[in-house]
Motif scaffolding. Structure first.
Motif, PDB file in Angstrom:
ATOM      1  N   GLY A 626       0.782  -1.218   0.000  1.00 44.08           N
ATOM      2  CA  GLY A 626       0.000   0.000   0.000  1.00 44.08           C
ATOM      3  C   GLY A 626       0.810   1.261   0.000  1.00 44.08           C
ATOM      4  N   GLU A 627       0.107   2.373   0.083  1.00 41.33           N
ATOM      5  CA  GLU A 627       0.705   3.698   0.004  1.00 41.33           C
ATOM      6  C   GLU A 627       1.690   3.904   1.159  1.00 41.33           C
ATOM      7  N   PRO A 628       2.903   4.384   0.890  1.00 44.15           N
ATOM      8  CA  PRO A 628       3.939   4.474   1.930  1.00 44.15           C
ATOM      9  C   PRO A 628       3.512   5.293   3.153  1.00 44.15           C
ATOM     10  N   LEU A 629       2.834   6.428   2.930  1.00 40.02           N
ATOM     11  CA  LEU A 629       2.451   7.257   4.071  1.00 40.02           C
ATOM     12  C   LEU A 629       1.544   6.483   5.013  1.00 40.02           C
ATOM     13  N   ALA A 630       0.633   5.708   4.462  1.00 34.05           N
ATOM     14  CA  ALA A 630      -0.268   4.908   5.290  1.00 34.05           C
ATOM     15  C   ALA A 630       0.504   3.804   6.001  1.00 34.05           C
ATOM     16  N   GLN A 631       1.441   3.159   5.320  1.00 31.79           N
ATOM     17  CA  GLN A 631       2.252   2.131   5.971  1.00 31.79           C
ATOM     18  C   GLN A 631       3.014   2.697   7.167  1.00 31.79           C
ATOM     19  N   LEU A 632       3.508   3.926   7.018  1.00 33.37           N
ATOM     20  CA  LEU A 632       4.339   4.520   8.064  1.00 33.37           C
ATOM     21  C   LEU A 632       3.530   5.039   9.245  1.00 33.37           C
ATOM     22  N   PHE A 633       2.329   5.583   8.995  1.00 34.38           N
ATOM     23  CA  PHE A 633       1.625   6.308  10.051  1.00 34.38           C
ATOM     24  C   PHE A 633       0.323   5.666  10.518  1.00 34.38           C
ATOM     25  N   ALA A 634      -0.137   4.601   9.871  1.00 32.10           N
ATOM     26  CA  ALA A 634      -1.345   3.928  10.351  1.00 32.10           C
ATOM     27  C   ALA A 634      -1.084   3.329  11.729  1.00 32.10           C
TER      28      ALA A 634
END
Length: 960
Positions: A626-634
């Motif tokens: 998935g989208e990197p920002l979501a991987q990092l901050f979910a």
């Protein structure tokens, strides 16, 4: 052991306590608000104007100006002052504060009225404890007629009157008289003395005089006495005027119903009353016999002063079941506005998130609380050689000899409740479990939960949201996990209303569930921490249970958004599988480090592990997930594990056996280079220095300390925290700790008698006795009342250990008060002077006892060089693990240890050595009698904070 949790939340307007004063926010610093160093406010005088921490431009609330005086203190002011009171009570009582949390949240939701905000104006502060009870003490026994009804502890005061009712009224909704009458006051020293009486009673075994004990809480004696009497279906007659009172003018209602704390209702037989009296008098703990049980089935409270019986009724009527309440509630669809992450840059987002209080360094809250008192603490928040506050589990030992113990942890995700209250409840349980599973817990079913429920009942949709959350957690999730919630509390008035220049404003909290988890621990040494290890090649693995949803996350908050779909625990079975896998990994010693994913998401989890391990990171995110920002901050449930590279196949095999293979992701590895690099699909998302990231993470704590404490100390600590080249704590011993040097001397002979001396308020005598017992002595508990009454005499001892604590309460120079009780008593003075002049004795004074010894210098030979001990340079209580060097001195206790470097726990508020003059200081330093000194991590005499925690000249830590 005390579990301390602090949560505070900001509001948009700074308001002061002056009736009729102007309200509003912004403005210049007013003269009456700026006192001391910088902009440190007078307590309760004026608040800081703190806008929403999560909005762009407000990441640094400490830079905002003071607000104009209004009616209610700001959240920032509360967090500068309130935790000091909470920590001080724990410190003085002698209960370690081992874990906690800190959250800010505020959001204006679409569709709400202009003055209505979701979040926290009414801060949440919870204090909970974990103890152990012997099986014989679990069940209340039958109480015979004639048993004496006793109030043990402090006197009645006009405090807490109607506290239970007032706590169920929203702030600003009641009148001032009820608010002020409901305020509680704490007296930790009385609590300590009452605890010593209770301990003295149960230590008598079968001769324990206490038949039944009941704490005095909500409702005061009007609740505690009837419940204690009704247990055996008895009645009682109570003399209202026998109740000790600190205020002569209390009415019958006020005497009977006030909620003054540090009190217990105790039942003993008339035959055992002398034994109970002797124990209480030895501890100087107030108590009073206020009545007697009978067989009437009635409770009669007589008032001889006014000549009537204000209470006279059957107990079955008083304690009868009230009718069930029925509430007609309606659900309200939550606001769901998509959180558009298009254009967000990873670096800027990360630096914002790292400064959010829920994510940031909590050192300013942790080091003010004693975390070592009792001597049974195995794991506290500060981890590793650099003492970084990242542990999410607290672990205590069951005794001073074994390795079994108990663990506790907290879970909460309250902002998510704005979007999905049941999801927030499931996440709270999941976080508590992933936190506590860092300890050696064999089965998930061994864990027990405590649930603290909070909601703004009466607000549209909130009652229904609370019901749905209780059902989701209590009827669905916990039964599926095989976990019980045997205890909990609630507060259903989580709202604040006020008027600001004609505009009605309100702050309404979301449904807020805070879960505390407790479990037995097989081996405390097997507790995993987040500290990464770099001595050999390793790998980082993520066990990921989520779908990378960002609703309600820290990322959304720092951009002033909420999002539409929050994280959730989609399948409880995964937690059961994780617990079983972790137990197997622990048995095989495969896991090197462990950290759960919570506030801030995966990137914060990894950074906290790197901060604790003082190392960099090389991380590769899988592009297909998935989208990197979501991987990092979910903030989905999940954990990160570190394993040795040669054990990765074994890890995969364990995960496969427990059905976790599809949730496991290899992320990369730590690196010794102090750089953090994150890539995805070959593209570099983040390339930052370790120092810059650590500086951002610790900035909030640093600035809070600059406002609250000595600013120079705060600056020195911040410099130490962000020092990339700091070698950390080390151990360099010049002796063998396994050698039993006492064995040749004691053999089969009697052990040397040692007096473990304490005064009222002293709280570290049990661990002191355990230490001397292990070292070959026969320790005796000697209270100052024992010496005064002649039950003990110093001439029968060869050793004397004056313990730490808070003699005469938390007052400045408490040890000097202890000393004066000796110096001004001719008999005691002679006893102590004779003991010190003998050639066959030794003495040790620690903390409060050290301060007391320093004030006895006139009767101790060879102490002309001794200083007095005063308030720490930081102006706060300091509890830390600090490096010291043992120097060559005449001390018999340190013989053969000179040159050793070792970490020690310090916990004191008045440890700074103060000399009468510069000449006296120099004479002391040249005397050869400085026994121990603080050193920094580079082994130099410590002159800066926090290596020198109290500011003593030349790092003086002990004198002989």
């Amino acid at each position: 052991d005390i579990l301390m949790k602090v949560e505070t939340h900001n509001h948009p307007t700074a308001i002061s306590p002056f009736p009729g004063a102007a309200t509003g926010s912004g403005g210049e610093i007013r003269d009456e608000g700026a006192t001391g160093r910088g902009a440190k406010p007078k307590a309760g005088l004026t608040g800081f104007s703190v806008s929403n921490l999560s909005l762009p431009g407000y990441e640094r609330p400490w830079e905002q100006p003071f607000g104009r005086p209004g009616r209610i203190a700001s959240a920032l002011e509360i967090m500068l002052e309130a935790p000091i009171g909470a920590a001080s009570f724990n410190n003085e009582f002698g209960r370690p504060a081992l874990c906690g949390y800190f959250r800010t949240f505020e959001l204006h939701c679409a569709g709400d009225a202009p003055g209505r905000v979701r979040g926290y104006h009414k801060p949440i502060m919870l204090a909970g404890g974990l103890g152990n009870v012997r099986r014989a003490h679990v069940e209340k026994c039958e109480i015979p007629p004639g048993a004496q009804l006793i109030v043990l502890g402090g006197p009645a005061m006009l405090i807490g009157l109607g506290g239970g009712a007032a706590s169920s009224v929203g702030s600003g909704a009641s009148d001032a008289e009820l608010d002020f009458a409901s305020v509680q006051r704490g007296n930790a020293e009385i609590q300590r003395r009452a605890q010593e009486v209770i301990d003295g009673c149960w230590a008598r075994g079968a001769a324990n005089p206490i038949l039944l004990i009941h704490d005095v809480g909500a409702g005061g004696l009007s609740n505690a006495v009837p419940e204690a009497v009704a247990h055996s279906q008895r009645g009682a007659r109570v003399d209202l005027r026998a109740i000790p009172s600190a205020e002569s003018g209390l009415s019958p209602l006020e005497l009977w119903c006030n909620e003054a704390q540090e009190r217990y209702v105790v039942l003993v037989t008339a035959e055992d009353l002398p034994a109970f009296r002797a124990i209480a008098e030895r501890e100087r703990c107030p108590f009073a016999v206020i009545g007697e049980l009978d067989d009437t089935g009635r409770l009669t409270v007589s008032d001889p002063l006014l000549g009537d019986d204000p209470v006279d009724m059957p107990l079955e009527v008083l304690l009868g079941k009230p009718p069930r309440m029925t509430r007609d509630v309606k659900s309200v669809a939550p606001p769901r506005t998509p959180f558009d992450t298009t254009g967000l840059e990873v670096r800027e987002a990360l630096y914002r998130v790292l400064r959010l209080p829920a994510v940031a360094d909590k050192t300013f809250l942790i080091t003010i609380g004693d975390r070592t008192v009792g001597g049974l603490i195995s794991r506290d928040p500060l981890v590793g050689p650099w003492q970084v506050p990242v542990s999410d589990v607290a672990v205590t030992l069951a005794d001073h000899e074994g390795v079994r113990g108990e663990a506790m942890a907290i879970g909460e995700r309250t902002p998510v409740a704005v979007l999905d209250a049941p999801a927030s409840g499931r996440l709270a349980v999941a976080e508590a479990l992933t936190n506590i599973l860092a300890a050696d817990i064999e089965r998930l079913g061994d864990i027990r939960l405590s649930a603290n429920w909070m909601a703004a009942c009466g607000e549209p949709g909130e009652d229904a949201a609370l019901y749905e959350t209780v059902r989701a957690v209590g009827r669905e999730l916990c039964p599926a996990l095989g976990i019980a919630i045997p205890v909990g509390k609630d507060s259903l008035s989580m709202r604040t209303r006020w008027s600001d220049e004609g505009l009605e404003k309100s702050v309404v909290a979301p449904v807020s569930l805070i879960i505390s988890a407790f479990a037995p621990v097989g081996d405390v040494r097997k507790t995993l921490t987040p500290a990464l290890r770099t001595e050999a090649p390793t790998a980082l693995w993520l066990i990921d249970f989520g779908r990378q949803r960002l609703g309600g996350s820290a990322l959304a908050q720092v951009y002033g958004a909420m999002g539409s779909e929050p994280a959730d625990l989609d399948d409880p079975q995964r937690l059961i599988q994780l617990a079983a896998a972790l137990a197997e990994l622990r048995r095989s010693a495969l896991a090197l480090a462990y950290h759960d994913r919570s506030d801030g998401g995966l990137i914060v989890t990894l950074l906290e592990m790197a901060f604790a391990g003082h190392c960099g990171l090389d991380v590769e995110l899988p592009a297909e997930r998935g989208e990197p920002l979501a991987q990092l901050f979910a903030e989905e449930p999940g954990v990160v594990l570190q394993v040795a590279q040669h054990d990765e196949d074994a890890l995969c095999a364990v995960l496969s056996r427990h059905g976790l293979t599809e949730y496991a992701v290899r992320l990369g590895a730590p690196q010794r280079a102090m750089r953090v690099q994150v890539r995805c699909g070959g593209r570099v998302l983040l390339e930052e220095s370790w120092r810059d990231l650590r500086a951002a993470w610790s900035e909030t704590s640093w600035q809070m300390r600059r406002l609250r404490d000595d600013p120079q100390c705060a600056d020195e600590e911040y410099a130490a925290q962000t020092d990339e080249h700091d070698p950390g704590l080390t151990v360099d011993l010049r002796f063998d700790p396994a050698e039993d040097i006492a064995a040749p001397y004691i053999g089969g002979a009697a052990r040397p008698r040692l007096a473990v001396l304490r005064e009222q308020g002293v709280n570290s005598h049990n661990e002191t006795a355990a230490i001397f017992e292990r070292a070959g002595f026969a320790p005796y508990d000697v209270h100052m009342t024992d010496l005064i009454t002649g039950r003990h005499a110093l001439k029968s001892f060869v050793g004397l250990a004056a313990c730490g604590g808070f003699s005469y309460g938390d007052v400045l120079g408490a040890g000097e008060g202890w000393a004066k009780s000796i110096l001004f008593n001719e008999s005691l003075r002679e006893q102590f002077q004779t003991f010190f002049e003998r050639r066959d004795t030794f003495a040790l004074g620690v903390c409060n006892g050290c301060q007391m010894f320093a004030a006895l210098k006139n009767i101790i030979p060879g102490t002309e060089h001794w200083p007095r001990f005063v308030t720490n340079r930081s102006e706060q209580y300091e509890s830390r693990l600090t490096l010291v060097e043992v120097l060559d001195s005449p001390s018999v206790l340190l013989a053969g240890m000179a040159g050793s470097l070792l970490p020690i726990a310090v916990a004191h508020g008045e440890g700074r050595a103060e000399f009468a003059s510069a000449a006296a200081e120099q004479a002391c330093l040249k005397s050869g009698l400085v026994a121990v000194r603080y050193v920094d991590h580079r082994r130099r005499p410590a002159t800066t904070y926090p290596y020198n925690p109290n500011g003593s000249p030349a790092g003086i830590a002990a004198l002989s």
